[in-house]
Design a protein around this motif. Structure first.
Motif, PDB file in Angstrom:
ATOM      1  N   PRO B  39       0.898  -1.128   0.228  1.00 24.74           N
ATOM      2  CA  PRO B  39       0.145  -0.282   0.331  1.00 24.74           C
ATOM      3  C   PRO B  39       0.759   1.059   0.236  1.00 24.74           C
ATOM      4  O   PRO B  39       2.634   1.017   0.608  1.00 24.74           O
ATOM      5  CB  PRO B  39      -0.867  -0.132   0.961  1.00 24.74           C
ATOM      6  N   ASP B 239      -5.181  -9.123   2.591  1.00 27.05           N
ATOM      7  CA  ASP B 239      -6.556  -7.997   3.218  1.00 27.05           C
ATOM      8  C   ASP B 239      -5.670  -6.966   2.236  1.00 27.05           C
ATOM      9  O   ASP B 239      -6.935  -5.984   1.109  1.00 27.05           O
ATOM     10  CB  ASP B 239      -5.980  -7.628   4.120  1.00 27.05           C
ATOM     11  N   PHE B 240      -4.765  -6.839   1.914  1.00 34.64           N
ATOM     12  CA  PHE B 240      -3.989  -6.047   0.032  1.00 34.64           C
ATOM     13  C   PHE B 240      -4.569  -6.465  -1.243  1.00 34.64           C
ATOM     14  O   PHE B 240      -5.011  -5.577  -1.898  1.00 34.64           O
ATOM     15  CB  PHE B 240      -2.653  -6.151   0.637  1.00 34.64           C
ATOM     16  N   SER B 242      -7.061  -8.367  -1.277  1.00 36.25           N
ATOM     17  CA  SER B 242      -8.569  -8.352  -2.043  1.00 36.25           C
ATOM     18  C   SER B 242      -9.054  -7.081  -1.800  1.00 36.25           C
ATOM     19  O   SER B 242      -9.974  -6.741  -3.299  1.00 36.25           O
ATOM     20  CB  SER B 242      -8.766  -8.903  -0.060  1.00 36.25           C
ATOM     21  N   LYS B 243      -7.745  -6.055  -1.998  1.00 37.83           N
ATOM     22  CA  LYS B 243      -8.445  -5.114  -2.680  1.00 37.83           C
ATOM     23  C   LYS B 243      -8.239  -3.899  -3.734  1.00 37.83           C
ATOM     24  O   LYS B 243      -8.757  -3.107  -4.174  1.00 37.83           O
ATOM     25  CB  LYS B 243      -7.941  -3.374  -0.969  1.00 37.83           C
TER      26      LYS B 243
END
Lengths: 491, 246
Positions: B39, B239-240, B242-243
């Motif tokens: 990110p 998490d990263f 999936s975004k």
């Protein structure tokens, strides 16, 4: 911040005390003035050559030189000492300073040996006893009789002269206006800003005989002998030199040489001067002015730019205490130079540094203007360097280029392009500002125009000529700068 | 076992109170292509810039070929930087020089290569990035994709052992991303050691030998691209991924 300020002040004070100390030690030295002049082989005489027939510029065999009865007196003294005479021109106000700082050995400039002056310099016996006249416009001849006829009017006199002080003292309800040069005063008279100009009798007669519009009336000032007599001045304490000069002065007086030889000779120069007063006739004088103006400007721009780059780099120095000190010094320098008038700097370099090293006027002028310009250029360059994107430095450093190479090959060329218009502006400003060195007698345009004005007794025409010449210079310069600016445009 | 060309040991970097990198220890072997993803604000660019000392690490060391950059004198650092080419997000071409002059400057000034040899090499490199017809153009006349290819050629002119890419396609219009990535792929095929900070997941998948996932000032995961994209080990990476649209 406050601490820095105090430190800075201390530095300035130290500098000036240093200068004063040198002054006192120079004065306290034992009197070997005569021996020194004889060892040098030249006697340097300072004079303000806008005071015919005492001293003025004339064209002799195509060359302009200072002539007049004072120069003849100077030549006689030099000859009797067995040395050569060298004449240095400067404004009347600067003469005594030049004497005290050793720029000249002797001042002969129609100067009256007043008690106030005697405190600072030593005078010879009187070589000429004159009197005062007031020059007026011929049309006013019936109106003004003497000094007392100018109630509610304005009369002019040369600043720093005895006439100026006496005019102030001995008139009532009359405004006394001082100007540096007699040519300006005459111009003021002709344009009716002044109703009369007080000056020495021989000068008044010279002006009247060369200009049909003018007339002279007696001043009727109540004067002591010291106010109307002219003497040669020497540095305080140079008794041996004064004594030697007195022998010559006494001879001049006894044989009435001034009236018999010197004044008639000066009159002849005056006639040749006024035969042809067209500006074209003086093209050589103006050309010389252009030449010196250009020399001063180009040299000052060159050295000023180098100094500016160094100062800018010093102001951006990062690192240990040495670098911090360097940065602080450069900042102090820039602030000091920007905070003092250029005219004072020019006088300080010429007269002040003169106590340590004897620099010619031209070199002093170039040094002073370069030092001044460097401070301004430094600020432009610093701004220019900051305006270059940081990515440029990073790209260069990532290629293995050192800090110095990066600055030289990548940042500075781009900075230079960004600040080119400001630099051009500085160059054009310098062409005009170089006129300031006329006060120390460098024959640039202003100085030359003053000479032509006093030579021809024409007040306005020479000013118009140099106005046009300055414009030609600056306009040409700005065209050339624009050409290079266009060549640097790539994006 | 080959000796690593870059070794990072306990690297940390703060900007004032802002801690950007916390205790990173990794290594790059010769010929490897490392893709650093994660990110924004995770410290990727700062990490890359620490590798050639454009940023000075607060603590820890960066070894290049066994020499610890953080303790070397500036002159030696300059010499080692020659061996680490860098390509920037905003190209940073020198706007006052032509394409050819941009490429020739460093070899001629730093390595004292003569003009003829530098010109010859510059033309070779321009052919390699398909821009030889633009040799005399100024950077302002180039498109973003062309400018970035020139920047790559300029970095290659110093014959580096490692190439560092700092988001090389982020400032480009979408239709120009491909031409730059192709040049980079070709470079990887030739065996160049590369560390690439990018958001181009496709490039990571097809070219990278290792993917370093970086967030919050750490390398959270060091994995092969196959397992990283199909089976991320850390929650942060899951998490990263999936975004972002894949």
């Amino acid at each position: 911040m406050k601490k820095k300020w105090v430190l800075f002040l201390a530095l300035v004070i130290a500098l000036f005390t240093g200068a004063m100390m040198t002054g006192t030690t120079a004065q306290a030295a034992s009197d070997d003035s005569l021996a020194q002049v004889q060892k040098k082989g030249t006697l340097v005489m300072g004079t303000s050559p806008d005071y015919p027939p005492y001293e003025f510029q004339a064209t002799v065999h195509g060359k302009t030189k200072v002539v007049g009865m004072d120069v003849a007196v100077g030549e006689k003294i030099a000859k009797d000492l067995g040395v050569k005479l060298e004449v240095k021109s400067m404004s009347f106000d600067s003469l005594l300073v030049a004497l005290q700082t050793g720029k000249v050995d002797m001042v002969i400039s129609g100067m009256n040996p007043t008690p106030a002056r005697k405190k600072n310099v030593d005078f010879t016996h009187t070589y000429y006893q004159g009197g005062y006249s007031i020059v007026i416009n011929k049309a006013d001849k019936g109106i003004y009789k003497n000094k007392d006829s100018f109630k509610g009017k304005t009369i002019g006199a040369q600043t720093g002269s005895t006439m100026y002080n006496e005019s102030k003292k001995q008139t009532t309800d009359t405004t006394v206006k001082g100007m540096t040069s007699v040519s300006d005063l005459i111009l003021g008279l002709q344009s009716h800003k002044l109703q009369g100009v007080a000056m020495e009798k021989p000068s008044a007669e010279a002006y009247v005989s060369n200009n049909k519009e003018l007339a002279s009336i007696p001043s009727d000032f109540d004067l002591s002998a010291s106010d109307t007599s002219a003497s040669a001045a020497f540095k305080k304490g140079s008794t041996s030199l004064v004594n030697a000069a007195n022998k010559s002065v006494d001879q001049i007086k006894n044989q009435n040489l001034v009236n018999k030889d010197y004044l008639p000779a000066a009159g002849k120069y005056l006639k040749t001067n006024t035969v042809n007063t067209s500006m074209l006739h003086y093209w050589k004088a103006f050309l010389k002015g252009v030449e010196y103006t250009l020399i001063i400007t180009v040299c000052s721009v060159f050295f000023g730019f180098i100094l500016g780059v160094l100062l800018a780099l010093a102001r951006m120095a990062q690192g240990g205490p040495l670098m911090t000190g360097l940065r602080w010094l450069a900042t102090a320098y820039v602030e000091f130079i920007r905070g003092t008038p250029m005219m004072v700097q020019v006088m300080f370099v010429y007269f002040g540094l003169g106590l340590v090293v004897n620099l010619p006027a031209l070199m002093s002028g170039i040094i002073a203007i370069s030092l001044n310009s460097g401070a301004y250029v430094a600020e432009y360059i610093r701004g220019g360097i900051n305006s270059v994107d940081k990515g440029q430095t990073e790209a260069a450093r990532s290629l293995g280029m050192s800090r110095g190479y990066t600055m030289r090959y990548v940042v500075l060329p781009q900075a230079l392009k960004n600040i080119w218009p400001s630099l051009g502006n500085e160059f054009i400003t310098l062409i005009k500002d170089s006129s300031i060195v006329s006060i120390i007698g460098v024959s640039e345009l202003i100085f030359q125009s003053n000479i032509v004005r006093s030579d021809t007794y024409r007040g306005v025409a020479p000013i118009a000529v140099i106005m046009v010449l300055y414009f030609i210079l600056t306009f040409t310069a700005s065209r050339i700068l624009n050409f290079f600016e266009r060549r640097m445009q790539h994006d | 076992m080959t000796k690593p060309i870059i070794e990072v040991k306990s690297l940390a970097k703060n900007f004032g109170d802002n801690v950007v990198l916390k205790d990173i220890t990794e290594q790059v072997d010769p010929g490897q292509v490392i893709v650093v993803i994660g990110p924004s604000g995770g410290g990727k660019s700062t990490f890359l810039r620490c590798l050639n000392l454009l940023e000075t690490p607060t603590s820890g060391e960066v070894d290049f070929n066994g020499e610890n950059l953080t303790t070397l004198d500036p002159k030696r650092v300059n010499e080692l930087r020659e061996q680490m080419g860098m390509v920037f997000q905003n190209f940073n071409l020198f706007p006052n020089m032509t394409v050819l002059e941009n490429i020739k400057l460093a070899p001629m000034k730093v390595k004292a290569v003569d003009d003829a040899a530098a010109t010859k090499r510059a033309h070779e490199l321009l052919k390699q990035v398909n821009l030889d017809d633009h040799a005399d153009a100024f950077p302002s006349s180039l498109s973003g994709g062309q400018a970035q290819r020139v920047a790559i050629a300029r970095a290659l002119a110093m014959d580096p052992k490692v190439m560092l890419f700092d988001e090389p396609t982020s400032a480009l219009d979408p239709e120009m991303v491909g031409e730059v990535l192709n040049v980079m792929k070709e470079l990887a095929n030739q065996g160049m050691t590369m560390v690439v900070v990018t958001h181009e997941m496709g490039f990571a998948k097809s070219v990278a030998d290792r993917v370093w996932f970086m967030a919050d000032g750490f390398i959270q995961e060091n994995n092969t691209p196959e397992s990283f994209f199909s089976d991320p080990q850390t929650e942060r990476a899951q998490d990263f991924l999936s975004k972002i649209l894949m």
